[in-house]
Motif scaffolding. Structure first.
Motif, short mmCIF file in Angstrom:
data_model
loop_
_atom_site.label_atom_id
_atom_site.label_comp_id
_atom_site.label_asym_id
_atom_site.label_seq_id
_atom_site.Cartn_x
_atom_site.Cartn_y
_atom_site.Cartn_z
N ALA A 108 -2.07 2.75 12.88
CA ALA A 108 -3.01 3.88 12.94
C ALA A 108 -2.77 4.87 11.80
N GLY A 109 -2.39 4.34 10.64
CA GLY A 109 -2.16 5.18 9.47
C GLY A 109 -0.78 5.78 9.38
N ALA A 110 0.06 5.56 10.41
CA ALA A 110 1.41 6.13 10.42
C ALA A 110 2.26 5.60 9.27
N ILE A 111 1.89 4.44 8.76
CA ILE A 111 2.66 3.82 7.67
C ILE A 111 2.67 4.68 6.41
N PHE A 112 1.67 5.58 6.30
CA PHE A 112 1.62 6.48 5.15
C PHE A 112 2.36 7.79 5.42
N LYS A 113 2.84 7.99 6.62
CA LYS A 113 3.42 9.28 7.02
C LYS A 113 4.93 9.24 7.22
N ILE A 114 5.52 8.05 7.18
CA ILE A 114 6.96 7.93 7.45
C ILE A 114 7.62 7.20 6.28
N PRO A 115 8.77 7.68 5.80
CA PRO A 115 9.44 7.02 4.67
C PRO A 115 9.91 5.61 5.05
N ILE A 116 9.70 4.67 4.15
CA ILE A 116 10.15 3.29 4.35
C ILE A 116 11.00 2.88 3.14
N CYS A 117 12.15 2.29 3.42
CA CYS A 117 13.05 1.80 2.36
C CYS A 117 13.18 0.29 2.47
N LYS A 118 13.38 -0.35 1.34
CA LYS A 118 13.70 -1.78 1.32
C LYS A 118 15.10 -1.96 0.76
N PRO B 269 0.82 -1.22 0.00
CA PRO B 269 0.00 0.00 0.00
C PRO B 269 0.84 1.26 0.00
N VAL B 270 2.16 1.12 0.13
CA VAL B 270 3.03 2.30 0.17
C VAL B 270 4.10 2.20 -0.91
N ALA B 271 4.56 3.35 -1.35
CA ALA B 271 5.69 3.40 -2.29
C ALA B 271 6.98 3.49 -1.48
N SER C 29 9.07 -10.27 11.92
CA SER C 29 8.12 -11.11 11.20
C SER C 29 6.66 -10.89 11.56
N ASP C 30 6.38 -10.32 12.73
CA ASP C 30 5.00 -10.15 13.18
C ASP C 30 4.42 -8.84 12.64
N VAL C 31 3.32 -8.95 11.92
CA VAL C 31 2.71 -7.79 11.28
C VAL C 31 2.29 -6.73 12.30
N ARG C 32 1.72 -7.17 13.41
CA ARG C 32 1.24 -6.21 14.41
C ARG C 32 2.40 -5.54 15.15
N ASN C 33 3.46 -6.26 15.39
CA ASN C 33 4.65 -5.63 15.95
C ASN C 33 5.19 -4.57 14.99
N PHE C 34 5.22 -4.91 13.72
CA PHE C 34 5.70 -3.97 12.71
C PHE C 34 4.84 -2.71 12.71
N GLY C 35 3.53 -2.89 12.69
CA GLY C 35 2.62 -1.74 12.68
C GLY C 35 2.78 -0.88 13.91
N PRO D 229 4.83 -8.73 6.07
CA PRO D 229 4.25 -8.05 4.92
C PRO D 229 3.59 -6.73 5.34
N ILE D 230 3.64 -5.76 4.47
CA ILE D 230 2.96 -4.48 4.73
C ILE D 230 1.56 -4.60 4.16
N ASN D 231 0.62 -5.00 5.03
CA ASN D 231 -0.74 -5.27 4.58
C ASN D 231 -1.76 -4.50 5.43
N GLY D 232 -3.01 -4.88 5.32
CA GLY D 232 -4.07 -4.20 6.04
C GLY D 232 -3.88 -4.22 7.55
N ASP D 233 -3.42 -5.35 8.08
CA ASP D 233 -3.19 -5.43 9.53
C ASP D 233 -2.09 -4.46 9.97
N ALA D 234 -1.04 -4.35 9.16
CA ALA D 234 0.05 -3.42 9.49
C ALA D 234 -0.45 -1.98 9.46
N ILE D 235 -1.27 -1.65 8.46
CA ILE D 235 -1.82 -0.30 8.35
C ILE D 235 -2.69 0.01 9.57
N LYS D 236 -3.55 -0.94 9.93
CA LYS D 236 -4.47 -0.73 11.05
C LYS D 236 -3.71 -0.54 12.36
N THR D 237 -2.72 -1.41 12.61
CA THR D 237 -1.96 -1.33 13.86
C THR D 237 -1.12 -0.06 13.92
#
Length: 244
Positions: free
Chosen positions: A144-154, A76-78, A105-111, A134-142
């Motif tokens: 609280a939308g911060a995943i769209f506000k902070i730069p992420i690199c792979k 969901p993020v670039a 590895s835990d999606v909720r920990n990541f979120g 994975p960066i999925n719906g559970d990660a986004i929910k956990t």
């Protein structure tokens, strides 16, 4: 075929990969063979997309259509380029504070970590292409939308990020219970990056050897370790405290 969060079908996923779609992970059916399936495996290896082989039952749960033995999750993020991000943070005049996650590895920990990182002013989060949550719906929910506000690199390997940080004048600190020094005794006022390890294994030993410092949190009870998202929060807020 494709919906908002997944792509399913061999040819559809191959075309998505070749067109540069931001794919977070591909799930492949165990034991499946065939020319088209082999072509998909080759495309995955070429661009180093995160993938895993799973029973057909998991694929059936992930997709409502004819998946043909493959389902891809769309990110969901670039993702940002690490070189561009580090350079832009340095040029901004702000003191860099990066967070590196070694195959968490835990999606909720990541979120939860992303949420805390955004609240503490982290400059960016660096994750590994393979082996992480994975960066999925559970990660986004956990988050609280911060995943769209902070730069992420792979990056291909977390060590690549470690070496790039060090070459850019950014001190790299590993969070590990094997450290001799508490995080409260580490200078976090200067440009720095903190590495958190995976829930079970911690930080890869080869990564631990490459960093500048090791640090831990004091444990006063009988349980020997904290949840990684809680520990990460304590580390980041110590950086906030020192910089305030």
């Amino acid at each position: 075929m494709k919906n908002e969060t997944t792509i399913f079908g061999l040819r559809a996923i191959i075309e998505a990969i070749n067109s540069g779609e931001q794919i977070d992970k591909v799930f492949l059916q165990k034991g499946l063979r065939g020319d088209l399936f082999g072509e998909l495996e080759q495309a995955i290896r070429k661009v180093k997309v995160n993938s895993s082989y799973v029973p057909v039952e998991k694929l059936n749960r992930l997709s409502k259509g004819n998946h043909q033995g493959a389902v891809a999750q769309i990110s969901p993020v670039a993702f940002n380029d690490i070189e561009d991000l580090v350079m832009s943070v340095i040029e901004s005049g702000k003191t860099p504070l990066f967070l590196l996650l070694d195959q968490l590895s835990d999606v909720r920990n990541f979120g939860a970590i992303v949420r805390t990182a955004e609240c503490t002013g982290v400059s960016g989060i660096i994750i590994q292409k393979k082996g992480g949550a994975p960066i999925n719906g559970d990660a986004i929910k956990t988050s609280a939308g911060a995943i769209f506000k902070i730069p992420i690199c792979k990056v291909d390997h977390i060590k690549d990020a470690v070496f790039h940080m060090q070459a850019s004048g950014i001190k790299v600190i590993a969070a590990t219970e094997k450290a001799d020094k508490h995080i409260f005794d580490v200078d976090l006022k200067k440009p720095c990056a903190i590495i958190m390890g995976s829930e079970g294994r911690g930080i890869n030993p080869s990564v631990l050897k490459a960093v500048d410092e090791h640090a831990k949190l004091p444990i006063l009870g009988e349980i020997e370790s904290l949840n990684v998202s809680v520990a990460c929060g304590a580390f980041l807020y110590e950086a906030v405290r020192q910089r305030s």
